[in-house]
Design a protein around this motif. Structure first.
Motif, PDB file in Angstrom:
ATOM      1  N   SER A   1       0.930  -1.115  -0.031  1.00 17.79           N
ATOM      2  CA  SER A   1      -0.038   0.056   0.032  1.00 17.79           C
ATOM      3  C   SER A   1       0.912   1.293   0.057  1.00 17.79           C
ATOM      4  O   SER A   1       1.877   1.237   0.992  1.00 17.79           O
ATOM      5  CB  SER A   1      -0.893   0.035   1.304  1.00 17.79           C
TER       6      SER A   1
ATOM      7  N   GLN B   1       0.274   3.939   1.416  1.00 16.00           N
ATOM      8  CA  GLN B   1       0.061   4.837   2.537  1.00 16.00           C
ATOM      9  C   GLN B   1       1.099   4.632   3.528  1.00 16.00           C
ATOM     10  O   GLN B   1       1.540   5.272   4.126  1.00 16.00           O
ATOM     11  CB  GLN B   1      -1.184   4.158   3.112  1.00 16.00           C
TER      12      GLN B   1
ATOM     13  N   ALA C   1      -1.842  -4.787  -1.391  1.00 16.22           N
ATOM     14  CA  ALA C   1      -2.789  -4.889  -0.383  1.00 16.22           C
ATOM     15  C   ALA C   1      -3.360  -3.530  -0.207  1.00 16.22           C
ATOM     16  O   ALA C   1      -3.344  -3.119   0.733  1.00 16.22           O
ATOM     17  CB  ALA C   1      -2.145  -5.664   0.892  1.00 16.22           C
TER      18      ALA C   1
ATOM     19  N   TRP D   1      -8.887  -2.535  -1.515  1.00 19.12           N
ATOM     20  CA  TRP D   1      -8.954  -1.530  -2.595  1.00 19.12           C
ATOM     21  C   TRP D   1      -8.182  -2.388  -3.883  1.00 19.12           C
ATOM     22  O   TRP D   1      -6.900  -2.480  -3.643  1.00 19.12           O
ATOM     23  CB  TRP D   1      -8.497  -0.327  -2.300  1.00 19.12           C
TER      24      TRP D   1
ATOM     25  N   SER E   1      -0.074   8.221  -2.770  1.00 17.94           N
ATOM     26  CA  SER E   1      -0.187   8.834  -1.303  1.00 17.94           C
ATOM     27  C   SER E   1       0.593  10.167  -1.218  1.00 17.94           C
ATOM     28  O   SER E   1       1.673  10.208  -1.758  1.00 17.94           O
ATOM     29  CB  SER E   1       0.043   7.838  -0.220  1.00 17.94           C
TER      30      SER E   1
ATOM     31  N   ASP F   1     -16.075   9.368  -2.268  1.00 12.65           N
ATOM     32  CA  ASP F   1     -16.222   8.573  -3.517  1.00 12.65           C
ATOM     33  C   ASP F   1     -16.517   9.581  -4.606  1.00 12.65           C
ATOM     34  O   ASP F   1     -17.207  10.284  -4.484  1.00 12.65           O
ATOM     35  CB  ASP F   1     -17.156   7.565  -3.427  1.00 12.65           C
TER      36      ASP F   1
ATOM     37  N   GLY G   1      -4.342   9.403   0.535  1.00 10.71           N
ATOM     38  CA  GLY G   1      -4.304   8.390  -0.397  1.00 10.71           C
ATOM     39  C   GLY G   1      -5.468   8.241  -1.306  1.00 10.71           C
ATOM     40  O   GLY G   1      -6.791   8.363  -1.096  1.00 10.71           O
TER      41      GLY G   1
ATOM     42  N   GLY H   1      -6.954   6.531  -4.825  1.00  7.78           N
ATOM     43  CA  GLY H   1      -6.934   5.187  -5.822  1.00  7.78           C
ATOM     44  C   GLY H   1      -7.703   5.613  -7.205  1.00  7.78           C
ATOM     45  O   GLY H   1      -9.046   5.792  -6.723  1.00  7.78           O
TER      46      GLY H   1
HETATM   47  C1  BTN Z   1     -11.993   3.722  -0.509  1.00  7.24           C
HETATM   48  O1  BTN Z   1     -12.683   4.141  -1.558  1.00  7.24           O
HETATM   49  O2  BTN Z   1     -12.594   3.279   0.495  1.00  7.24           O
HETATM   50  C2  BTN Z   1     -10.551   4.628  -0.506  1.00  7.24           C
HETATM   51  C3  BTN Z   1      -9.741   3.901  -1.430  1.00  7.24           C
HETATM   52  C4  BTN Z   1      -8.285   4.378  -1.409  1.00  7.24           C
HETATM   53  C5  BTN Z   1      -7.369   3.723  -2.015  1.00  7.24           C
HETATM   54  C6  BTN Z   1      -5.991   4.371  -2.285  1.00  7.24           C
HETATM   55  S1  BTN Z   1      -4.917   3.836  -3.353  1.00  7.24           S
HETATM   56  C7  BTN Z   1      -3.656   4.657  -2.817  1.00  7.24           C
HETATM   57  C8  BTN Z   1      -3.857   4.821  -1.256  1.00  7.24           C
HETATM   58  N1  BTN Z   1      -3.171   3.294  -0.939  1.00  7.24           N
HETATM   59  C9  BTN Z   1      -3.895   2.368  -0.212  1.00  7.24           C
HETATM   60  O3  BTN Z   1      -3.752   1.343   0.133  1.00  7.24           O
HETATM   61  N2  BTN Z   1      -5.358   2.981  -0.466  1.00  7.24           N
HETATM   62  C10 BTN Z   1      -5.247   4.377  -0.953  1.00  7.24           C
END
Ligand code: BTN
Length: 334
Positions: free
Chosen positions: A97, A99, A123, A132, A143, A185, A213, A215
């Motif tokens: 991740s 993060q 992950a 995700w 991030s 979202d 973060g 995505g």
């Molecule tokens: C969600 O819709 O619940 C949030 C999703 C966030 C995804 C991003 S991708 C970059 C960063 N790294 C992660 O593990 N999660 C966020």
């Protein structure tokens, strides 16, 4: 302090300016005041980022098809040369991740604006402990370290501002009509295209750091998206073509810096709530709210000055939610 590779950036700048022309190694070396060996290393490293650079014996280097590098950290940094965020952009082909390295760097005192970018996440995680999906095939996972000078009670506004930033960036680049579902979202015709996760460390009166973060389903195929339980889509599915992910990351970071810095001014907070409320498709909806094993149904009526969702329950009570899971049931207005 983490630094960018400035030689690599300067070499790329020259090759881009003279795309299709041959630039000799000795010219690059004398322009940048570094050895031919350093130039060669920079060229090799740019090739690893995906640039197609020809070596023409006894003549020099030629950049062909600059779009071949779809997610080049050097290209992204170069595009952000006029702002402070995005320096450096640290790239990994694969991470669990984004993060995690962002958090660990932030704890070590890394500067605001540093971007962690991954070609894929093994992950990736979403809000409320969800998974995700970010496969190598075409996701954008990044991030960004931020250190907003705001009271921690306003942290929810980071989610809202990030959602606005992503909305504005995608609308500007692709002219597509997106809606924001509270709290973070981004949807296209009800299907999710982008998710946001904010993880922060604070003490009363001070935010130490907040990791933003993001995505984004960029070039994902419908078949991959069908593995996701909820309706999801991608830019490729909407536009019917692949997009240049680096261009999106650069535009996103630019928008983010503007929107997050704005929260440090009182008028910036008002502007954030006003704009978010305008774009938020949750407002006016009949919604189901799930929080702490409780389910409440009602109508979403507004966004509070701290970014909470205000819902009028079926019993007529006004309730404020800061971290709930929301399902849109149906619109109350045509
Ligand atoms: C969600 O819709 O619940 C949030 C999703 C966030 C995804 C991003 S991708 C970059 C960063 N790294 C992660 O593990 N999660 C966020």
């Amino acid at each position: 302090m983490l630094k960018s590779n400035t030689t690599k950036k300067k070499v790329l700048k020259i090759l881009l300016e003279r795309e299709g022309d041959i630039v000799s190694g000795s010219e690059l070396s004398s322009l940048l005041k570094v050895s031919r060996q350093t130039i060669w290393k920079a060229i090799e490293s740019l090739r690893e980022e995906g640039f197609y650079i020809e070596s023409i014996p006894h003549q020099g280097y030629r950049l062909l098809n600059k779009s071949s590098a779809d997610l080049s950290p050097t290209w992204i940094e170069l595009s952000l040369d006029d702002i402070s965020w995005g320096h450096p952009v640290l790239y990994w082909d694969s991470l669990d991740s984004t993060q995690e390295p962002a958090k660990s760097l932030a704890r070590q005192g890394a500067n605001e604006g540093i971007v962690i970018l991954a070609g894929e996440q093994k992950a990736g995680r979403g809000r409320l402990g969800r998974e995700w999906l970010s496969p190598e095939e075409g996701s954008i996972s990044l991030s960004v370290i931020s250190r907003p000078n705001i009271d921690p009670s306003f942290l929810q506004l980071l989610s809202l501002s990030t959602a606005i930033a992503a909305h504005d960036c995608l609308e500007e680049l692709f002219n597509i009509d997106l809606e924001l579902k509270w709290p973070n979202d981004i949807l296209w015709k009800g299907a999710k295209i982008c998710g946001i996760l904010i993880e922060a460390s604070s003490e009363p009166g001070k935010v130490h750091y907040a990791i933003i973060g993001i995505g984004l389903n960029a070039n994902l195929n419908p078949k991959t998206l069908s593995a996701v339980n909820k309706p999801a889509t991608s830019l490729k599915a909407i536009l019917g073509r692949k997009v240049h992910r680096g261009e999106i990351v650069a535009a996103l970071v630019r928008q983010l810096q503007k929107k997050i810095n704005n929260l440090e001014k009182p008028e910036g907070i008002t502007e954030c709530i006003r704009k978010y409320s305008k774009l938020c498709s949750t407002l006016g909806m009949q919604v189901k709210i799930e929080q702490d094993n409780q389910v409440i149904k009602g109508i979403a009526e507004g966004i509070s000055p701290l970014g909470n969702l205000i819902v009028r329950s079926e019993k007529g009570t006004l309730m404020s939610f800061s971290a709930a899971d929301v399902t849109h049931l149906k619109a109350t207005k045509p």
